[in-house]
Design an enzyme around this catalytic site. Structure first.
Site, PDB file in Angstrom:
ATOM      1  N   GLU A   1       0.870  -1.180   0.000  1.00  0.00           N
ATOM      2  CA  GLU A   1       0.000   0.000   0.000  1.00  0.00           C
ATOM      3  C   GLU A   1       0.903   1.225   0.000  1.00  0.00           C
ATOM      4  O   GLU A   1       1.418   1.631   1.038  1.00  0.00           O
ATOM      5  CB  GLU A   1      -0.913  -0.022   1.230  1.00  0.00           C
ATOM      6  CG  GLU A   1      -1.903  -1.165   1.252  1.00  0.00           C
ATOM      7  CD  GLU A   1      -2.915  -1.084   0.119  1.00  0.00           C
ATOM      8  OE1 GLU A   1      -3.122   0.034  -0.417  1.00  0.00           O
ATOM      9  OE2 GLU A   1      -3.495  -2.117  -0.233  1.00  0.00           O
TER      10      GLU A   1
ATOM     11  N   CYS B   1      -2.440   9.366   2.618  1.00  0.00           N
ATOM     12  CA  CYS B   1      -1.913   8.856   1.346  1.00  0.00           C
ATOM     13  C   CYS B   1      -2.891   9.022   0.195  1.00  0.00           C
ATOM     14  O   CYS B   1      -2.482   9.041  -0.969  1.00  0.00           O
ATOM     15  CB  CYS B   1      -1.509   7.390   1.484  1.00  0.00           C
ATOM     16  SG  CYS B   1      -2.850   6.294   1.979  1.00  0.00           S
TER      17      CYS B   1
END
Length: 429
Positions: free
Chosen positions: A173, A207
């Protein structure tokens, strides 16, 4: 001459113009594949007879979801509890043992997890390990059965290289620069409210936050006062004293962000206070694509605005960069939003919305290309940490029913096998 260059270029060009995306195209190709099998059945059977030639039938087929074994979860600092425990839930639910590595940067959360979490879990099956990059490097020298890492693409490559030595599967990720396209046909204040909230949430240390805005020169002039209005409404005239605005995680990241304030021209904000690790909600204009603020994920409360002359130029700008973790499009025209969706690639997509999709357990979180691989959240977490084992159970008796598959093959048995294959009750090996 590279014998593959022309072929690969031709295929990439076809994918780039979206030839394979329409459902009608996919259906037509599958129909063509079906015709190939029907029209050339005899030639294929002859070829199989020449090369290999064998068939099988009967049994109970199913998929058994089994734990991988020993899982390593390496968590980030920006959401140190959520991004540690959410994957842990999936790993536990799938039946794995887990080594949990919280971030050493978020020291407070790391300490609580290390001291208290083992009291609530079976310590023979779960462990929390501490340390920085050196300790993590040593940890990665060991063999794990699955690794999930959340962090930067740079460190993601290190994790993947370490996993490759043991052929360990990974979910990465990662981050990236998430584009946000703002069409001329929209209400600038509505866009400003949403973009500002998602950009400055957690002081921009998210993010999936919009990392930069692409819009026309005219929309930029309309958007700037709307962004100023939204920032003032959210955080007051003095954002530094607002309890709703977070702080930068440490001095290292503060210094990095302070350096980015020199890119382009500050149109809103720009203030900073090192002692408080405070960066004001900031908007930059006149930013060049080659400047540092456009070369790295910002991960802070800074929003660059770049101007483009058209939707096509915006899409070209997005597509010549690495694939982002998220992409956002704002327009009153659904066709504009759908064009962004159809002609780009990203881990996730928001049309007239930000990353609120993270609250939906029915949607996965995951990147593509440079922004990561694999996905989790909700049931996707269980599936990620499970090996999908293909199983076939056949009865020990009733051998007479299986005799048709054994050689020698008579004309009658071959006809029966062909019939079984055509009715999709037999698998060709």
């Amino acid at each position: 001459m590279d014998p593959f260059e022309d072929t690969l270029r031709r295929l990439r060009e076809a994918f780039g113009v979206g030839r394979t995306r329409p459902a009608e195209f996919r259906a037509a190709q599958l129909q063509g594949l079906g015709r190939f099998l029907r029209d050339n059945r005899q030639r294929l059977q002859d070829a199989l007879a020449e090369d290999l030639g064998k068939f099988t039938k009967l049994g109970s087929a199913f998929i058994r979801k089994e734990p991988f074994g020993l899982v390593l979860i390496i968590a980030p600092w920006n959401y140190p509890l959520n991004l540690t425990l959410v994957p842990l839930v999936g790993a536990i639910a799938a039946g794995n043992c887990v080594v949990l590595k919280p971030s050493e940067i978020s020291k407070g959360t790391e300490k609580v997890l290390a001291e208290l979490l083992p009291q609530y879990l079976d310590q023979s099956c779960f462990a929390v390990v501490l340390g920085g990059p050196q300790e993590t490097g040593r940890l990665l020298e060991h063999k794990f059965d699955y690794i999930l890492f959340t962090g930067s693409p740079r460190v993601g490559k290190i994790v993947m290289a370490a996993a490759a030595k043991h052929l360990t599967p990974v979910t990465l990720e990662l981050g990236g620069k998430n584009p946000c396209y703002v069409d001329d046909n929209c209400d600038p204040q509505t866009v400003a409210n949403r973009v500002a909230w998602y950009r400055y949430f957690n002081a921009g240390q998210t993010c999936v936050a919009p990392d930069y805005v692409l819009c026309s020169r005219e929309m930029q002039e309309r958007l700037l006062p709307a962004l100023q209005s939204a920032i003032t409404r959210f955080y007051g005239d003095d954002p530094q004293n607002s309890p709703s605005l977070g702080r930068i995680i440490n001095q290292k990241h503060f210094k990095r962000l302070q350096g980015l304030l020199g890119c382009g021209r500050v149109a809103i904000g720009g203030q900073s206070d090192e002692s408080a690790r405070y960066i004001a909600p900031t908007v930059l204009v006149d930013v060049q694509e080659t400047e540092p603020v456009m070369q790295e994920e910002i991960f802070g409360p800074i929003l660059p605005l770049l101007t483009v002359s058209s939707l096509d130029e915006a899409i070209a700008f997005i597509n010549r960069r690495e694939k982002p973790l998220a992409l956002y499009a704002f327009s009153n025209n659904n066709q504009v939003v759908n064009q962004l969706l159809d002609r780009t690639s990203s881990g996730s997509f928001g049309g007239n919305e930000g990353f609120i999709y993270l609250t939906l357990p029915t949607l996965p979180l995951g990147g593509v290309g440079n922004s990561g691989m694999g996905r989790y959240h909700g049931k996707f977490s269980f599936d990620t940490f499970s090996h999908h084992r293909a199983c076939l159970l056949s009865p020990a008796g009733m051998e007479r029913l299986n005799e048709i598959r054994y050689p020698p093959y008579s004309d009658w048995s071959q006809q029966l096998i062909r019939w079984a294959m055509s009715s999709q009750s037999c698998t060709l090996l």
